[in-house]
Design a protein around this motif. Sequence first.
Motif, PDB file in Angstrom:
ATOM      1  N   ASP A  21      30.756   7.301  14.966  1.00  0.00           N
ATOM      2  CA  ASP A  21      30.904   6.197  15.928  1.00  0.00           C
ATOM      3  C   ASP A  21      30.197   4.943  15.424  1.00  0.00           C
ATOM      4  O   ASP A  21      30.755   3.830  15.452  1.00  0.00           O
ATOM      5  CB  ASP A  21      30.293   6.612  17.270  1.00  0.00           C
ATOM      6  N   MET A  22      28.961   5.110  14.943  1.00  0.00           N
ATOM      7  CA  MET A  22      28.175   3.973  14.472  1.00  0.00           C
ATOM      8  C   MET A  22      28.865   3.267  13.305  1.00  0.00           C
ATOM      9  O   MET A  22      28.963   2.025  13.282  1.00  0.00           O
ATOM     10  CB  MET A  22      26.778   4.433  14.040  1.00  0.00           C
ATOM     11  N   LEU A  23      29.352   4.054  12.343  1.00  0.00           N
ATOM     12  CA  LEU A  23      29.988   3.449  11.170  1.00  0.00           C
ATOM     13  C   LEU A  23      31.218   2.648  11.565  1.00  0.00           C
ATOM     14  O   LEU A  23      31.459   1.546  11.041  1.00  0.00           O
ATOM     15  CB  LEU A  23      30.357   4.548  10.168  1.00  0.00           C
ATOM     16  N   ILE A  24      32.017   3.172  12.501  1.00  0.00           N
ATOM     17  CA  ILE A  24      33.212   2.440  12.942  1.00  0.00           C
ATOM     18  C   ILE A  24      32.819   1.147  13.639  1.00  0.00           C
ATOM     19  O   ILE A  24      33.388   0.081  13.380  1.00  0.00           O
ATOM     20  CB  ILE A  24      34.064   3.335  13.866  1.00  0.00           C
ATOM     21  N   THR A 114      30.887  11.725  21.821  1.00  0.00           N
ATOM     22  CA  THR A 114      30.592  11.027  20.570  1.00  0.00           C
ATOM     23  C   THR A 114      30.865  11.955  19.403  1.00  0.00           C
ATOM     24  O   THR A 114      31.144  13.146  19.579  1.00  0.00           O
ATOM     25  CB  THR A 114      29.134  10.548  20.539  1.00  0.00           C
ATOM     26  N   SER A 115      30.809  11.426  18.184  1.00  0.00           N
ATOM     27  CA  SER A 115      31.034  12.256  17.006  1.00  0.00           C
ATOM     28  C   SER A 115      29.879  13.231  16.833  1.00  0.00           C
ATOM     29  O   SER A 115      28.758  12.973  17.259  1.00  0.00           O
ATOM     30  CB  SER A 115      31.194  11.382  15.759  1.00  0.00           C
ATOM     31  N   THR A 116      30.148  14.344  16.198  1.00  0.00           N
ATOM     32  CA  THR A 116      29.170  15.429  16.123  1.00  0.00           C
ATOM     33  C   THR A 116      28.411  15.396  14.804  1.00  0.00           C
ATOM     34  O   THR A 116      28.999  15.253  13.741  1.00  0.00           O
ATOM     35  CB  THR A 116      29.881  16.784  16.277  1.00  0.00           C
ATOM     36  N   GLY A 117      27.066  15.568  14.891  1.00  0.00           N
ATOM     37  CA  GLY A 117      26.236  15.587  13.689  1.00  0.00           C
ATOM     38  C   GLY A 117      26.475  14.372  12.820  1.00  0.00           C
ATOM     39  O   GLY A 117      26.505  13.234  13.294  1.00  0.00           O
ATOM     40  N   ALA A 140      36.806   8.196  21.966  1.00  0.00           N
ATOM     41  CA  ALA A 140      36.554   7.058  22.854  1.00  0.00           C
ATOM     42  C   ALA A 140      36.543   5.733  22.104  1.00  0.00           C
ATOM     43  O   ALA A 140      37.035   4.718  22.612  1.00  0.00           O
ATOM     44  CB  ALA A 140      35.233   7.259  23.583  1.00  0.00           C
ATOM     45  N   VAL A 141      35.980   5.708  20.887  1.00  0.00           N
ATOM     46  CA  VAL A 141      35.839   4.440  20.174  1.00  0.00           C
ATOM     47  C   VAL A 141      37.203   3.847  19.833  1.00  0.00           C
ATOM     48  O   VAL A 141      37.381   2.622  19.846  1.00  0.00           O
ATOM     49  CB  VAL A 141      34.974   4.634  18.896  1.00  0.00           C
ATOM     50  N   LEU A 142      38.189   4.685  19.567  1.00  0.00           N
ATOM     51  CA  LEU A 142      39.533   4.172  19.306  1.00  0.00           C
ATOM     52  C   LEU A 142      40.175   3.684  20.595  1.00  0.00           C
ATOM     53  O   LEU A 142      40.858   2.650  20.610  1.00  0.00           O
ATOM     54  CB  LEU A 142      40.406   5.253  18.668  1.00  0.00           C
ATOM     55  N   ARG A 143      39.953   4.416  21.670  1.00  0.00           N
ATOM     56  CA  ARG A 143      40.500   3.992  22.963  1.00  0.00           C
ATOM     57  C   ARG A 143      39.951   2.623  23.356  1.00  0.00           C
ATOM     58  O   ARG A 143      40.699   1.755  23.819  1.00  0.00           O
ATOM     59  CB  ARG A 143      40.158   5.038  24.025  1.00  0.00           C
ATOM     60  N   GLU A 144      38.651   2.403  23.121  1.00  0.00           N
ATOM     61  CA  GLU A 144      38.052   1.102  23.423  1.00  0.00           C
ATOM     62  C   GLU A 144      38.647   0.000  22.546  1.00  0.00           C
ATOM     63  O   GLU A 144      38.890  -1.118  23.012  1.00  0.00           O
ATOM     64  CB  GLU A 144      36.541   1.186  23.231  1.00  0.00           C
TER      65      GLU A 144
END
Length: 428
Positions: A21-24, A114-117, A140-144
């Motif tokens: 999530d952070m990298l995206i 969120t993404s795992t590990g 979720a990050v793509l939906r946003e």
Amino acid sequence: ENRRQQSNERRVGLGVMGLADMLIRLGHRYGDERSVTFLDELFAFIAREAYLASSDNAAEKGAFPKFDAEKLLQSGFMRGMPDEVREAVREKGLRNVTLLTVAPTGTTGTMVGTSTGVEPFFFWSYMRKSRLGVHEENVAVLREYREQAGADAPMPGFFTTAMDMTPEEHVRAQAAVQRWIDSSISKTCNVPNEYSVEQTRELYELMYRTGCKGGTIYRDGSRDTQVLNLKEEEKQPEAAPAPAPVQKVRPRPYKRYGVTVSQPSPSGTAHITMNDDADGRPFEVFVDIGKGGSDIKAMAEAMGRLMSLLLRISSPLSPKDRIQEIIGQIKGIGGARSLGFGRNRVRSLPDAVALALEEHYSLHREDAGPADAETPDGDAVAETLGGGASGMTGGRHIIADLCPSCGEGSFIRKEGCHTCESCGFSEC
């Protein structure tokens, strides 16, 4: 013993989740050089702050009982730590022998969305199998992003999934994190279905060279069921080229290479031609026996055509494996008569063809096929090769086989010898 062991070391494992999530959100494509540099900086910061905090705790509450500053600072991990951390450990000690790890967090990461590990997303929409059953997951990050940029907006390149990354990118991302983790990492290196054993060996060697403590390789589709599966109807973000149409039957090349074997059989000498293609794969079989217009010749030609079609038709089995299956089906089929004795015994024309295939392709089966039972000889009722006739003579049932000379179905046993009623050929 457990209490004493744990109290002596006080191991803890501070971990992370949500890295993909952070990298995206920062616009980094997971696995490329820019993201690897960022991972190195991020986890160096986490390691430094964790060790400084543990050193402050040691100053307040005491170091772990087995603490030995000089031995700890000689370890490979501590030699790679910043001088600021090394000095703090030497002066204040360390409350915990280990501080950092990366757990998989599969359930908890999914629970909080969120993404795992440190894993990249498996896919933007996928089916997850858990103890609660199978359910669909959406990122979720793509939906946003779709809500802000529009449903039809093209997806930027930094939206990447585990299957978009090369296996080497998986390893280099793990290595960048591993440098700053004193325990180990749960990280899967996803590889495509066609990945070979040699490529797998090279990938594990890359893990070793880049400093990973361990690694997990998962080849897509290698198990009947897997925790994460793409939705069958889900399409890739970018349209993939249509696959080339699969040829149902391999076309006959201009040149084939093979041998012809003259194999004795109870029906006469069979001339069996076995051809391979340019790559050395079995391609076709011809069986020639008897005179033109005879039933035995027609059946031999039909057998050859069917075997050739089986070798050329699309199949998950290799042509060599198909030859093995053909041998298993026709070897040992018995007819009214046999030729030879012991290991050299030939029971029928199909048995003769199987022996020729077995010898030429160096294949041997323990089982002799579906018709291994010996057929009684003499005037008793016996299996025919498929073209013989039968009739009643003097109240007895007479079996007529195909004549090895003229090919007619009039080869019968009488007065202790097989004789053709059509052409007069006799075995005696």
